[in-house]
Design an enzyme around this catalytic site. Structure first.
Site, PDB file in Angstrom:
ATOM      1  N   HIS A 191       0.848  -1.187   0.000  1.00 47.24           N
ATOM      2  CA  HIS A 191       0.000   0.000   0.000  1.00 47.24           C
ATOM      3  C   HIS A 191       0.885   1.239   0.000  1.00 47.24           C
ATOM      4  O   HIS A 191       2.098   1.161   0.219  1.00 47.24           O
ATOM      5  CB  HIS A 191      -0.892   0.025   1.260  1.00 47.24           C
ATOM      6  CG  HIS A 191      -0.111   0.146   2.537  1.00 47.24           C
ATOM      7  ND1 HIS A 191       0.640  -0.897   3.064  1.00 47.24           N
ATOM      8  CD2 HIS A 191       0.062   1.197   3.394  1.00 47.24           C
ATOM      9  CE1 HIS A 191       1.221  -0.505   4.181  1.00 47.24           C
ATOM     10  NE2 HIS A 191       0.894   0.763   4.396  1.00 47.24           N
ATOM     11  N   ASP A 218       0.795   5.262   1.830  1.00 47.25           N
ATOM     12  CA  ASP A 218       0.131   5.973   2.922  1.00 47.25           C
ATOM     13  C   ASP A 218      -0.571   7.209   2.367  1.00 47.25           C
ATOM     14  O   ASP A 218       0.015   7.955   1.578  1.00 47.25           O
ATOM     15  CB  ASP A 218       1.142   6.384   3.990  1.00 47.25           C
ATOM     16  CG  ASP A 218       1.747   5.187   4.698  1.00 47.25           C
ATOM     17  OD1 ASP A 218       1.093   4.128   4.743  1.00 47.25           O
ATOM     18  OD2 ASP A 218       2.879   5.312   5.217  1.00 47.25           O
ATOM     19  N   HIS A 261       4.790   0.102  -0.012  1.00 47.48           N
ATOM     20  CA  HIS A 261       5.541  -0.696   0.946  1.00 47.48           C
ATOM     21  C   HIS A 261       4.643  -1.778   1.552  1.00 47.48           C
ATOM     22  O   HIS A 261       3.429  -1.742   1.419  1.00 47.48           O
ATOM     23  CB  HIS A 261       6.158   0.182   2.039  1.00 47.48           C
ATOM     24  CG  HIS A 261       5.185   1.065   2.752  1.00 47.48           C
ATOM     25  ND1 HIS A 261       4.601   2.179   2.169  1.00 47.48           N
ATOM     26  CD2 HIS A 261       4.663   1.010   4.006  1.00 47.48           C
ATOM     27  CE1 HIS A 261       3.788   2.776   3.023  1.00 47.48           C
ATOM     28  NE2 HIS A 261       3.801   2.076   4.141  1.00 47.48           N
ATOM     29  N   ARG A 294       8.119  -8.345  15.341  1.00 45.41           N
ATOM     30  CA  ARG A 294       8.437  -6.997  14.883  1.00 45.41           C
ATOM     31  C   ARG A 294       7.461  -6.026  15.546  1.00 45.41           C
ATOM     32  O   ARG A 294       6.242  -6.258  15.534  1.00 45.41           O
ATOM     33  CB  ARG A 294       8.327  -6.887  13.359  1.00 45.41           C
ATOM     34  CG  ARG A 294       8.558  -5.476  12.821  1.00 45.41           C
ATOM     35  CD  ARG A 294       8.467  -5.426  11.298  1.00 45.41           C
ATOM     36  NE  ARG A 294       8.415  -4.064  10.809  1.00 45.41           N
ATOM     37  CZ  ARG A 294       9.490  -3.306  10.547  1.00 45.41           C
ATOM     38  NH1 ARG A 294      10.696  -3.807  10.725  1.00 45.41           N
ATOM     39  NH2 ARG A 294       9.349  -2.069  10.112  1.00 45.41           N
TER      40      ARG A 294
END
Length: 331
Positions: free
Chosen positions: A203, A205, A260, A270
């Site tokens: 996607h 941002d 990303h 993570r």
């Protein structure tokens, strides 16, 4: 969230997998914010990658580590206690489901309004004042740094006045938010398929810029201009800056919002913290007049941030959201 057993994996078979890239990409631009030439380096990185790593950013590691520790503490709570901070609407705790349109990933998260962090998770914050204080301190520090980055962008592009971009995120009415993400390990998938679960699908941002900080676990990937996906080397002491859709429009395409995604790791969690710098809802988004050259035409129709946000919430993660706001070429 717990590590899935193999029978449970069948239940989440709709979570996509992806073959990891070979090695870490060494070409990520690195900008030293203390460098007198930082504004030119930031401009070049935004033009070529839409993404860069920022070092010597001035934010104390204690401020960063305090919030990360509390985020880990939250994500370690029993599921019932985490669920009490949700469901996200859009703020609050979410688990696997990303947005209302069917996107899912191997992730749990806490989405908070930057100026009203208790929104959507009030009961949770009522009993954890130290968490709220840590969020407020972190947001204040990252917001101040974001303002400096945007003013460096304006100088690098020759935009006047210098605060043409930063003013959009400085006010208390700016539509900015903070997202705390946790991607648990899933060791069952990788050995069986040679692929990793997708934690957060590809996607861009929507906002002006995004400021990302993560722990030292890999997983973040960006898409280069030629369509190649590369893995970003983690660095817990630095920030990664993403160009957002709104900044792409305001620069009339000189900057491109970076596509990303995040892949899970088989054995390591993570944790990331992302500040999304957005304008107020009524702000009109269009190419900046002081940037346009003589005879240059706008590539986009003008829209308000509220218009774009509404459109984004109706889309899937991988959709090209700016497409419907691009001006049609007439042959």
């Amino acid at each position: 969230m717990v590590v899935l057993s193999r029978p449970a994996l069948d239940h989440f078979s709709s979570i996509k997998t992806c073959k990891p890239t070979a090695g870490l990409f060494a070409g990520i631009p690195v900008v030293d914010f203390a460098d007198p030439n930082a504004k030119a380096l930031i401009t070049r990185a935004c033009q070529e990658f839409g993404f860069f790593k920022l070092v010597n950013h001035g934010i104390p590691l204690a401020t960063i580590n305090r919030l990360e520790s509390l985020a880990i503490e939250f994500f370690s709570l029993p599921q019932s206690q985490k669920d009490a901070a949700g469901p996200p609407d859009p703020f609050g705790y979410g688990n696997k489901r990303i947005g209302p349109n069917g996107d899912i990933g191997w992730i749990e998260y806490l989405l908070l309004h930057s100026h009203k962090p208790a929104a959507g998770a009030g009961a949770f914050f009522d009993s954890r004042r130290n968490f709220r204080t840590a969020v407020e301190e972190y947001v204040a520090a990252v917001k101040a740094m974001t303002v400096e980055v945007l003013e460096a962008v304006a100088e690098g592009l020759g935009i006047e006045p210098r605060n043409a971009l930063s003013r959009l995120v400085k006010g208390e009415d700016s539509d900015s938010c903070l997202r705390l993400n946790h991607y648990p390990p899933c060791p069952e998938v990788q050995p069986l398929s040679g692929q990793n679960l997708i934690g957060f699908g590809e996607h861009t941002d929507p906002q002006i810029i995004s400021v990302l900080r993560s722990n030292n676990t890999t997983g973040l990937q960006i898409c280069l201009r030629d369509g190649t996906w590369v893995s970003v080397p983690p660095d817990h002491s630095s920030f990664f800056i993403n160009v957002g859709d709104a900044l792409q429009v305001m620069t009339n395409g000189r900057f491109r919002s970076v596509k990303h995604r995040v892949l899970t790791e088989p054995t390591k969690s993570r944790v990331s913290m992302i500040y999304f710098a957005g304008p107020r809802m009524s702000e009109r988004i269009a190419p900046l007049g002081s940037l346009m050259e003589a005879g240059e035409e706008s590539r986009y129709v003008e829209f308000t941030w509220a218009d774009y946000k509404k459109s984004a919430y109706k889309s899937r993660l991988a959709d090209y959201r700016l497409g419907q706001f691009e001006k049609k070429k007439i042959d």
